[in-house]
Scaffold this motif. Structure first.
Motif, PDB file in Angstrom:
ATOM      1  N   PRO A  37     -43.741 -12.080 -59.367  1.00 59.50           N
ATOM      2  CA  PRO A  37     -43.587 -13.203 -58.432  1.00 59.50           C
ATOM      3  C   PRO A  37     -43.256 -14.493 -59.171  1.00 59.50           C
ATOM      4  CG  PRO A  37     -45.573 -11.946 -57.952  1.00 59.50           C
ATOM      5  CD  PRO A  37     -45.064 -11.450 -59.276  1.00 59.50           C
ATOM      6  N   HIS A  38     -42.770 -15.480 -58.411  1.00 59.43           N
ATOM      7  CA  HIS A  38     -42.489 -16.798 -58.978  1.00 59.43           C
ATOM      8  C   HIS A  38     -43.754 -17.385 -59.613  1.00 59.43           C
ATOM      9  CE1 HIS A  38     -38.888 -16.401 -56.555  1.00 59.43           C
ATOM     10  NE2 HIS A  38     -38.426 -17.533 -57.038  1.00 59.43           N
ATOM     11  N   ALA A  39     -43.547 -18.333 -60.521  1.00 63.23           N
ATOM     12  CA  ALA A  39     -44.657 -18.936 -61.268  1.00 63.23           C
ATOM     13  C   ALA A  39     -45.743 -19.477 -60.350  1.00 63.23           C
ATOM     14  CB  ALA A  39     -44.118 -20.060 -62.163  1.00 63.23           C
ATOM     15  N   ARG A  40     -45.335 -20.106 -59.251  1.00 64.98           N
ATOM     16  CA  ARG A  40     -46.317 -20.747 -58.359  1.00 64.98           C
ATOM     17  C   ARG A  40     -47.320 -19.748 -57.802  1.00 64.98           C
ATOM     18  NH1 ARG A  40     -49.742 -22.502 -56.061  1.00 64.98           N
ATOM     19  NH2 ARG A  40     -49.962 -24.353 -54.742  1.00 64.98           N
ATOM     20  N   ALA A  41     -46.912 -18.490 -57.646  1.00 63.83           N
ATOM     21  CA  ALA A  41     -47.817 -17.480 -57.114  1.00 63.83           C
ATOM     22  C   ALA A  41     -49.006 -17.264 -58.042  1.00 63.83           C
ATOM     23  CB  ALA A  41     -47.064 -16.164 -56.896  1.00 63.83           C
TER      24      ALA A  41
ATOM     25  N   THR B 142     -41.076 -23.318 -56.242  1.00 64.60           N
ATOM     26  CA  THR B 142     -41.980 -22.240 -56.650  1.00 64.60           C
ATOM     27  C   THR B 142     -41.754 -21.776 -58.085  1.00 64.60           C
ATOM     28  OG1 THR B 142     -40.445 -20.699 -55.597  1.00 64.60           O
ATOM     29  CG2 THR B 142     -42.399 -21.355 -54.333  1.00 64.60           C
ATOM     30  N   ARG B 143     -40.736 -22.271 -58.749  1.00 60.05           N
ATOM     31  CA  ARG B 143     -40.533 -21.941 -60.165  1.00 60.05           C
ATOM     32  C   ARG B 143     -41.576 -22.644 -61.033  1.00 60.05           C
ATOM     33  NH1 ARG B 143     -34.782 -23.924 -61.457  1.00 60.05           N
ATOM     34  NH2 ARG B 143     -35.187 -22.900 -63.474  1.00 60.05           N
TER      35      ARG B 143
ATOM     36  N   ALA C  61     -44.842 -16.367 -41.740  1.00 57.72           N
ATOM     37  CA  ALA C  61     -45.072 -16.184 -43.179  1.00 57.72           C
ATOM     38  C   ALA C  61     -43.953 -16.845 -43.964  1.00 57.72           C
ATOM     39  CB  ALA C  61     -45.145 -14.699 -43.526  1.00 57.72           C
ATOM     40  N   SER C  62     -44.337 -17.606 -44.982  1.00 59.19           N
ATOM     41  CA  SER C  62     -43.356 -18.168 -45.909  1.00 59.19           C
ATOM     42  C   SER C  62     -43.272 -17.294 -47.142  1.00 59.19           C
ATOM     43  CB  SER C  62     -43.733 -19.592 -46.323  1.00 59.19           C
ATOM     44  OG  SER C  62     -42.890 -20.027 -47.380  1.00 59.19           O
ATOM     45  N   LEU C  63     -42.071 -16.808 -47.420  1.00 58.79           N
ATOM     46  CA  LEU C  63     -41.807 -16.092 -48.667  1.00 58.79           C
ATOM     47  C   LEU C  63     -41.252 -17.114 -49.656  1.00 58.79           C
ATOM     48  CD1 LEU C  63     -40.177 -12.984 -47.002  1.00 58.79           C
ATOM     49  CD2 LEU C  63     -42.304 -12.952 -48.303  1.00 58.79           C
ATOM     50  N   GLY C  64     -42.093 -18.073 -50.009  1.00 59.27           N
ATOM     51  CA  GLY C  64     -41.665 -19.161 -50.881  1.00 59.27           C
ATOM     52  C   GLY C  64     -42.632 -20.329 -50.793  1.00 59.27           C
ATOM     53  N   VAL C  65     -42.119 -21.517 -50.502  1.00 62.34           N
ATOM     54  CA  VAL C  65     -42.945 -22.728 -50.512  1.00 62.34           C
ATOM     55  C   VAL C  65     -43.850 -22.778 -49.288  1.00 62.34           C
ATOM     56  CG1 VAL C  65     -41.305 -24.061 -51.876  1.00 62.34           C
ATOM     57  CG2 VAL C  65     -41.119 -24.073 -49.387  1.00 62.34           C
ATOM     58  N   PRO C  66     -45.087 -23.240 -49.459  1.00 67.08           N
ATOM     59  CA  PRO C  66     -45.993 -23.342 -48.309  1.00 67.08           C
ATOM     60  C   PRO C  66     -45.661 -24.495 -47.387  1.00 67.08           C
ATOM     61  CG  PRO C  66     -47.069 -24.160 -50.288  1.00 67.08           C
ATOM     62  CD  PRO C  66     -45.752 -23.601 -50.727  1.00 67.08           C
ATOM     63  N   THR C  67     -44.957 -25.516 -47.893  1.00 64.62           N
ATOM     64  CA  THR C  67     -44.703 -26.717 -47.093  1.00 64.62           C
ATOM     65  C   THR C  67     -43.894 -26.421 -45.829  1.00 64.62           C
ATOM     66  OG1 THR C  67     -42.848 -27.149 -48.598  1.00 64.62           O
ATOM     67  CG2 THR C  67     -44.892 -28.353 -48.997  1.00 64.62           C
TER      68      THR C  67
ATOM     69  N   PHE D  18     -45.658 -17.406 -51.770  1.00 64.86           N
ATOM     70  CA  PHE D  18     -45.187 -18.231 -52.886  1.00 64.86           C
ATOM     71  C   PHE D  18     -44.038 -17.592 -53.652  1.00 64.86           C
ATOM     72  CE2 PHE D  18     -49.541 -19.373 -51.966  1.00 64.86           C
ATOM     73  CZ  PHE D  18     -49.478 -20.757 -51.864  1.00 64.86           C
ATOM     74  N   SER D  19     -43.461 -16.535 -53.123  1.00 66.09           N
ATOM     75  CA  SER D  19     -42.337 -15.864 -53.775  1.00 66.09           C
ATOM     76  C   SER D  19     -41.688 -14.901 -52.790  1.00 66.09           C
ATOM     77  CB  SER D  19     -42.821 -15.091 -55.004  1.00 66.09           C
ATOM     78  OG  SER D  19     -41.739 -14.476 -55.675  1.00 66.09           O
ATOM     79  N   ASP D  20     -40.412 -14.600 -53.046  1.00 63.75           N
ATOM     80  CA  ASP D  20     -39.708 -13.631 -52.189  1.00 63.75           C
ATOM     81  C   ASP D  20     -39.298 -12.384 -52.964  1.00 63.75           C
ATOM     82  OD1 ASP D  20     -37.673 -14.945 -53.731  1.00 63.75           O
ATOM     83  OD2 ASP D  20     -36.192 -14.150 -52.342  1.00 63.75           O
ATOM     84  N   VAL D  21     -39.804 -12.203 -54.191  1.00 64.32           N
ATOM     85  CA  VAL D  21     -39.431 -11.016 -54.962  1.00 64.32           C
ATOM     86  C   VAL D  21     -39.891  -9.775 -54.210  1.00 64.32           C
ATOM     87  CG1 VAL D  21     -39.542 -12.279 -57.147  1.00 64.32           C
ATOM     88  CG2 VAL D  21     -41.558 -11.013 -56.338  1.00 64.32           C
ATOM     89  N   PRO D  22     -39.310  -8.602 -54.506  1.00 61.86           N
ATOM     90  CA  PRO D  22     -39.702  -7.393 -53.778  1.00 61.86           C
ATOM     91  C   PRO D  22     -41.211  -7.161 -53.743  1.00 61.86           C
ATOM     92  CG  PRO D  22     -37.722  -6.961 -55.042  1.00 61.86           C
ATOM     93  CD  PRO D  22     -38.162  -8.345 -55.410  1.00 61.86           C
TER      94      PRO D  22
END
Length: 516
Positions: free
Chosen positions: A97-101, A150-151, A477-483, A498-502
């Motif tokens: 997942p992205h760093a933010r996760a 999210t990076r 559901a956000s597959l990324g930023v919570p904002t 916090f991410s959209d990876v598989p």
């Protein structure tokens, strides 16, 4: 090293500072291995110091890089954007997942992040990649930031600094080369430096207590490379030069004040934040070198640029001392990885499977539920409609996002709709009608940063999302930023991965279906 610095001609010295692409995930798409012949021919004319690897496929890329290394007198440094694991650019290896996760893992954050970096470094080195362009050391203090988001490891500089130091230490221990980016900080921009030239207009004292904090931590942890930002900071350099071309920022601040002794690499010199300021690519590269850049990344015309820069040195327009200084740093990086590469033993299928299981667990642990109500769920016994929106279409996108298969396995009777940036009204009406007839609805929104692409939802997607979210049974559901969740009614059940990876899309489906 087969060739010593003393044996290099002037052109060969300058060529060692240049890194060029191998492969592309932008049209026309080319795998790294399919690009091997072109790169081999280039190395005959211009013995560049390194490669920027895109769109590799495991294990073919390992063999391709091995053959290229065998052709050169001075070993190549091979680099790649691997913020989300080796699988980000090496298909078949692990994608995290992205760093933010990782910042959402609580007590497990430090241990799980360190393990993720160890896996990334191990897989990358076994493929032949030594420089991992990570960590992102930007604190994402601007919620409208279209390219960091999210990076980054978070929004608070001190918290980001702690995780950045963990990443650097883990990479150093694993034998890979970390590159903290984007100095002196890209986290408070509302523009993408791939497409335009942003500016951060904070006073110097704000920059020091905000943007610079994670970079200080990276330097203290022993980061070997720092990547410059194509961003202006008037308080640090009143001339208006972007950091990549600013001696005040890269030499006076980074080296003089912060005491960084490693190598400075530019961000891609194909980006709009860098191009258009000089009459030729050679003039641009020379300006970056003069400012303090040691590794010139992503030149479009390396042969002509190296020749023109050599002529600049011979005319006295570019100091040979600066070339030699940069070359020394490049060579020290090569010496540092000489004991790790060429390649360590090939990673086995069993270990790759274990790495993917770890990534899946991290993705599931990062999911955050918003609101005071009971955790949202999807009941396999009830009729279900799932609608996913993505803000742009990439050439490498699958026919359907991973959420489609995950939902199909857990909720076999569910209806699934997927929409890109442009929405056909007939299809939108069909999705809304299906949702109205279903017992439960999931609206999944991909909101992630990507170079040269829009961030967030398009107007068409917002109109569709509003129609779906008007129904109280809809889970958002956000597959990324919570904002982006703030755009929906407060009483709707909400989640963020916090991410959209598989792994994150699959984790969302499992979470909603009770871990089934």
């Amino acid at each position: 090293m087969t060739t010593t610095v003393e044996q290099l001609s002037l052109e060969e010295k300058i060529a060692q500072l240049v890194f060029v692409r191998m492969g592309s995930n932008l049209p026309p798409i080319v795998t790294a291995s399919d690009d091997e012949e072109r790169v081999a021919a280039l190395l005959e004319d211009c013995p560049v110091g390194g490669l920027l690897l895109f769109n590799g496929v495991w294990p073919e890329v390992r063999a391709s890089l091995g053959r290229l290394q065998a052709k050169v007198k001075t070993p190549l440094l091979v680099s790649a954007d691997l913020e989300r694991g080796a699988g980000q650019q090496l298909a078949g290896l692990t994608v995290f997942p992205h760093a933010r996760a990782f910042a959402e893992l609580g007590e497990q954050t430090q241990a799980d992040l360190r393990r993720a970096i160890e896996i990334t470094a191990e897989e990358a080195l076994q493929a032949g990649v030594q420089i991992l362009f990570a960590p992102v050391a930007d604190a994402n203090t601007n919620p409208k930031n279209p390219i960091i988001a999210t990076r980054a490891y978070g929004e608070e500089p001190a918290a980001v600094a702690e995780l950045v130091a963990t990443v650097v230490d883990a990479m150093n221990s694993a034998g890979a080369l970390a590159a903290a980016k984007h100095f002196p900080g890209h986290g408070d921009t509302s523009q993408d430096s791939h497409a335009e030239l942003p500016s951060v207009d904070h006073p110097a004292e704000v920059l020091h207590r905000q943007e610079l904090v994670p970079f200080r931590a990276a330097i203290a942890a022993g980061v070997p490379l720092i990547m410059s930002a194509h961003v202006c900071y008037p308080a640090l350099d009143p001339s208006g030069e972007p950091a990549t071309f600013s001696k005040a920022i890269l030499t006076d601040l980074l080296r003089g004040e912060l005491g960084f002794e490693g190598a400075v690499c530019s961000d891609s010199l194909l980006m709009a934040g860098a191009t258009g300021r000089y009459e030729s690519e050679a003039e641009m590269a020379a300006a970056a070198l003069t400012a303090g850049v040691d590794l010139l990344l992503d030149l479009a015309h390396p042969v002509a640029t190296v020749r023109e820069m050599s002529a600049m040195v011979e005319r006295g327009d570019l100091p040979l001392e600066r070339v030699d200084e940069a070359l020394g740093r490049v060579m020290r990086l090569k010496e540092r990885v000489a004991g790790v590469t060429p390649f360590s033993p090939e990673i086995g299928a069993e270990q790759r499977d274990a790495n993917r299981v770890f990534a899946a667990a991290a993705a599931e642990g990062a999911i955050r539920i918003f609101g005071d109500g009971p955790p949202p769920t999807l009941d396999p016994k009830k009729s279900t409609t799932v609608v996913l929106t993505k803000p742009f279409n990439l050439p490498t996108d699958p026919a359907k996002q991973p959420l489609a298969d995950a939902i199909g396995q857990l909720l076999p009777g569910a209806q699934y709709f997927e929409f890109g940036p442009e929405i056909d009204q007939v299809a939108a009406d069909a999705a809304v009608a299906a949702a109205a007839d279903s017992d439960q609805v999931l609206l999944a929104v991909i909101a992630k940063p990507a170079a040269w692409h829009a961030f967030g939802m398009t107007d068409d997607q917002r109109r569709l999302a509003e129609r779906l979210a008007a129904d109280t049974k809809t889970i958002v559901a956000s597959l990324g930023v919570p904002t982006i969740l703030a755009d929906f009614p407060a009483d709707r059940p909400k989640l963020c991965t916090f991410s959209d990876v598989p792994a994150s899309q699959q984790a969302l489906a499992r979470k909603l279906c009770g871990g089934a």
